[in-house]
Design a protein around this motif. Structure first.
Motif, PDB file in Angstrom:
ATOM      1  N   ASN A   1      32.676   0.195 -45.477  1.00 25.81           N
ATOM      2  CA  ASN A   1      33.930   0.954 -45.485  1.00 25.81           C
ATOM      3  C   ASN A   1      34.772   0.552 -44.280  1.00 25.81           C
ATOM      4  O   ASN A   1      34.699   1.197 -43.226  1.00 25.81           O
ATOM      5  CB  ASN A   1      33.628   2.453 -45.454  1.00 25.81           C
TER       6      ASN A   1
ATOM      7  N   ASN B   1      36.594  -2.625 -34.368  1.00 26.13           N
ATOM      8  CA  ASN B   1      37.477  -3.729 -34.751  1.00 26.13           C
ATOM      9  C   ASN B   1      36.814  -4.519 -35.876  1.00 26.13           C
ATOM     10  O   ASN B   1      35.874  -5.273 -35.642  1.00 26.13           O
ATOM     11  CB  ASN B   1      37.746  -4.627 -33.541  1.00 26.13           C
ATOM     12  N   SER B   2      37.296  -4.326 -37.106  1.00 28.94           N
ATOM     13  CA  SER B   2      36.643  -4.949 -38.257  1.00 28.94           C
ATOM     14  C   SER B   2      36.777  -6.467 -38.230  1.00 28.94           C
ATOM     15  O   SER B   2      35.844  -7.170 -38.645  1.00 28.94           O
ATOM     16  CB  SER B   2      37.230  -4.388 -39.558  1.00 28.94           C
TER      17      SER B   2
ATOM     18  N   ALA C   1      37.918   0.920 -43.601  1.00 28.95           N
ATOM     19  CA  ALA C   1      38.854   1.949 -43.141  1.00 28.95           C
ATOM     20  C   ALA C   1      38.148   2.981 -42.264  1.00 28.95           C
ATOM     21  O   ALA C   1      38.669   3.394 -41.216  1.00 28.95           O
ATOM     22  CB  ALA C   1      39.501   2.644 -44.345  1.00 28.95           C
ATOM     23  N   ALA C   2      36.933   3.375 -42.670  1.00 29.41           N
ATOM     24  CA  ALA C   2      36.169   4.327 -41.864  1.00 29.41           C
ATOM     25  C   ALA C   2      35.772   3.714 -40.526  1.00 29.41           C
ATOM     26  O   ALA C   2      35.789   4.396 -39.496  1.00 29.41           O
ATOM     27  CB  ALA C   2      34.928   4.766 -42.634  1.00 29.41           C
TER      28      ALA C   2
ATOM     29  N   GLU D   1      37.445   1.363 -38.883  1.00 32.45           N
ATOM     30  CA  GLU D   1      38.644   1.310 -38.047  1.00 32.45           C
ATOM     31  C   GLU D   1      38.990   2.692 -37.501  1.00 32.45           C
ATOM     32  O   GLU D   1      39.484   2.820 -36.368  1.00 32.45           O
ATOM     33  CB  GLU D   1      39.822   0.768 -38.863  1.00 32.45           C
ATOM     34  N   SER D   2      38.706   3.749 -38.272  1.00 33.43           N
ATOM     35  CA  SER D   2      39.058   5.108 -37.840  1.00 33.43           C
ATOM     36  C   SER D   2      38.244   5.569 -36.638  1.00 33.43           C
ATOM     37  O   SER D   2      38.671   6.481 -35.917  1.00 33.43           O
ATOM     38  CB  SER D   2      38.873   6.087 -38.999  1.00 33.43           C
ATOM     39  N   VAL D   3      37.073   4.970 -36.438  1.00 34.30           N
ATOM     40  CA  VAL D   3      36.249   5.342 -35.273  1.00 34.30           C
ATOM     41  C   VAL D   3      36.324   4.280 -34.180  1.00 34.30           C
ATOM     42  O   VAL D   3      35.485   4.242 -33.283  1.00 34.30           O
ATOM     43  CB  VAL D   3      34.778   5.571 -35.696  1.00 34.30           C
ATOM     44  N   GLY D   4      37.332   3.410 -34.267  1.00 33.04           N
ATOM     45  CA  GLY D   4      37.586   2.471 -33.190  1.00 33.04           C
ATOM     46  C   GLY D   4      36.853   1.148 -33.267  1.00 33.04           C
ATOM     47  O   GLY D   4      36.797   0.404 -32.283  1.00 33.04           O
TER      48      GLY D   4
ATOM     49  N   ARG E   1      27.406  -1.149 -36.764  1.00 33.63           N
ATOM     50  CA  ARG E   1      28.861  -1.308 -36.857  1.00 33.63           C
ATOM     51  C   ARG E   1      29.226  -2.384 -37.870  1.00 33.63           C
ATOM     52  O   ARG E   1      30.175  -2.219 -38.638  1.00 33.63           O
ATOM     53  CB  ARG E   1      29.432  -1.651 -35.480  1.00 33.63           C
TER      54      ARG E   1
END
Length: 313
Positions: free
Chosen positions: A185, A195-196, A187-188, A190-193, A178
């Motif tokens: 990436n 927390n960056s 954005a990718a 964040e799209s799968v949940g 993760r």
């Protein structure tokens, strides 16, 4: 020249290389983990300096080297968490944030040292503790090899253990996957949940712990006191090692050994009748050469990738 080779081609010199590599390797690991998270922690150098100071102060107050080490690591984590919070949550510029922190703490550590011992140079007035040297069973009895590998400070062996754990964490755990995804990436991720911000804060905290241990080695292993600006650029050299090694554990280790060797050569040649100014340039000159080579290799790799993509189109 013959006298220099006589000093360098000895087991004692190779043991010195390992000793000089230790703080650089810790700094390399500190830079590596934030690099994998898509960040750059410019405060590795002064976090090492803070760790060196706090290790000496806490060990002197508690009369325990291990408590001093733990306290320094906790302070390093706290400092890096604050830097990460200001950059990630408060949206401060990360580079300016790191530069400002470096400038502040170069003088701040001297100020704290003066408050603690009344000296602006060294902590020789404090009876601080030192971390032990470890004799490796069986290895210490092997001719030459035992002299090189055994009898090093405990933090040297911890640095090697941290290197192995860093590899396992980054490439063999879901959390490491993760973290790398956030770096490659966001954005990718964040799209799968994922927390960056949380992943990047974790990287900053790990970086702070590694930096603090590197600083503790300097003040509680290499010597037994704190001196103003005693890191002498090793944090930046460690970050260069991470870059030269491609932010990979094995590459970082080899790059750290290269710079540690340059540092050991500098120390060894300083005992000869060679201008000290020339000798002190060696580690930094090697760092610049290494970064130039790394930059050239990265540019060629990017050009090949671009040419390949254009050919596919």
């Amino acid at each position: 020249m013959s006298q220099a080779l006589h000093l360098i081609l000895t087991p004692t010199f190779l043991a010195t290389v390992i000793r000089m590599t230790t703080p650089i390797l810790f700094a390399c690991l500190a830079g590596m983990v934030v690099d994998r998270a898509g960040m750059m922690n410019l405060a590795v150098e002064t976090t090492m300096l803070i760790g060196a100071l706090m290790g000496v102060l806490i060990s002197a107050w508690t009369h325990s080297a291990w408590i001093g080490l733990i306290g320094a690591v906790l302070v390093g984590i706290g400092v890096s968490a604050v830097i990460g919070y200001t950059a990630l949550v408060l949206q401060a510029d990360m580079y300016m944030n790191g530069v400002a922190f470096n400038l502040m703490m170069n003088g701040g550590t001297v100020f704290v040292l003066y408050l603690a011992v009344g000296s602006k140079g060294m902590s020789t007035g404090l009876r601080s503790e030192v971390l032990p040297q470890i004799a490796l069973p069986l290895v210490e009895k092997i001719p030459v090899l035992g002299e090189i590998l055994s009898g090093q400070n405990v933090l040297t062996y911890i640095a090697v253990l941290c290197l192995v754990l860093m590899y396992y964490f980054l490439f063999r755990t879901k959390l490491g996957l993760r973290l790398r995804l956030v770096g490659e990436n966001p954005a990718a991720a964040e799209s799968v949940g994922i927390n960056s911000v949380r992943m990047k804060m974790l990287a900053m905290c790990i970086s702070g712990a590694m930096s603090a241990m590197g600083g503790c080695f300097l003040s509680m292993g290499y010597v037994s006191w704190f001196q103003a600006n005693m890191t002498s650029g090793r944090g930046f050299i460690g970050m260069a090692s991470s870059s030269l090694g491609g932010a990979a554990p094995l590459g970082g280790l080899l790059a750290s050994l290269l710079f540690g060797t340059a540092d050991a050569v500098s120390n060894t040649l300083s005992t000869l009748s060679i201008p000290s100014e020339l000798v002190s340039m060696i580690p930094y000159a090697v760092t610049i050469i290494g970064l130039v080579i790394s930059s050239g290799a990265s540019r060629r790799k990017a050009n090949r990738k671009k040419a390949k993509s254009q050919a596919t189109v």
